[in-house]
Design an enzyme around this catalytic site. Structure first.
Site, PDB file in Angstrom:
ATOM      1  N   GLY A  49       0.814  -1.219   0.000  1.00 20.09           N
ATOM      2  CA  GLY A  49       0.000   0.000   0.000  1.00 20.09           C
ATOM      3  C   GLY A  49       0.840   1.259   0.000  1.00 20.09           C
ATOM      4  O   GLY A  49       0.535   2.231  -0.697  1.00 20.09           O
ATOM      5  N   CYS A  50       1.915   1.250   0.766  1.00 22.72           N
ATOM      6  CA  CYS A  50       2.789   2.422   0.854  1.00 22.72           C
ATOM      7  C   CYS A  50       3.531   2.643  -0.458  1.00 22.72           C
ATOM      8  O   CYS A  50       3.749   3.783  -0.873  1.00 22.72           O
ATOM      9  CB  CYS A  50       3.753   2.278   2.023  1.00 22.72           C
ATOM     10  SG  CYS A  50       2.889   2.220   3.613  1.00 22.72           S
TER      11      CYS A  50
END
Length: 159
Positions: A49-50
């Site tokens: 996600g990051c």
């Protein structure tokens, strides 16, 4: 007596920050005075996600650059982890290390989380759009990555 908000509210001055950042840079509120900017908090470098979020901001830099609005990413990772992440993803904007947790706590993004029934402390994915006077123009909490960068860009273009 009024209760202090757990994070800077829209219109409030943002908490001060001064941190080491990727590629030997340094970021601070003092250096950003007089210009709007995006300050986003992410849980952990090199996680899916990051990575998606960081790459989204990287792709948007051209459009954000035309508005003159820089981006700063913040996590509690070590500088080594941040530098590796920034290099691997070829990120041009600074990623800062809040190793002490001072900044994440001041912005109210160091929160209790739950994963598979286990509670732990971690960074809540959040983005702050800061205006040129150092005040919060917009806040996104509990960010879901898909579509987020486009929403931030739209708000930034309206400043």
């Amino acid at each position: 007596m009024t209760e202090t908000p757990i994070f800077p509210a829209i219109g409030a001055p943002v908490p001060d920050f001064d941190m080491q950042a990727s590629k030997g840079r340094h970021v601070s509120l003092m250096a950003m005075r007089g210009k709007p900017f995006i300050l986003y908090f992410y849980p952990k470098a090199s996680t899916p996600g990051c990575t998606t979020e960081a790459c989204g901001f990287q792709e948007a830099l051209g459009a954000l650059g035309s508005t003159g609005i820089p981006v700063i990413g913040v996590s509690r990772d070590s500088m080594k982890a941040i530098d590796n992440f920034a290099a691997k993803q070829n990120l041009a904007f600074p990623l800062a290390s809040d190793a002490t947790g001072t900044v994440t706590e001041a912005y109210g993004v160091w929160v209790e989380k739950t994963l598979y029934g286990r509670k732990y402390m971690g960074i809540e994915r959040a983005t702050f759009l800061i205006d040129g006077s150092g005040r919060v123009a917009r806040v996104w909490r509990n960010v879901k990555v898909p579509g987020h960068v486009a929403e931030v860009m739209k708000a930034a273009s309206e400043l």
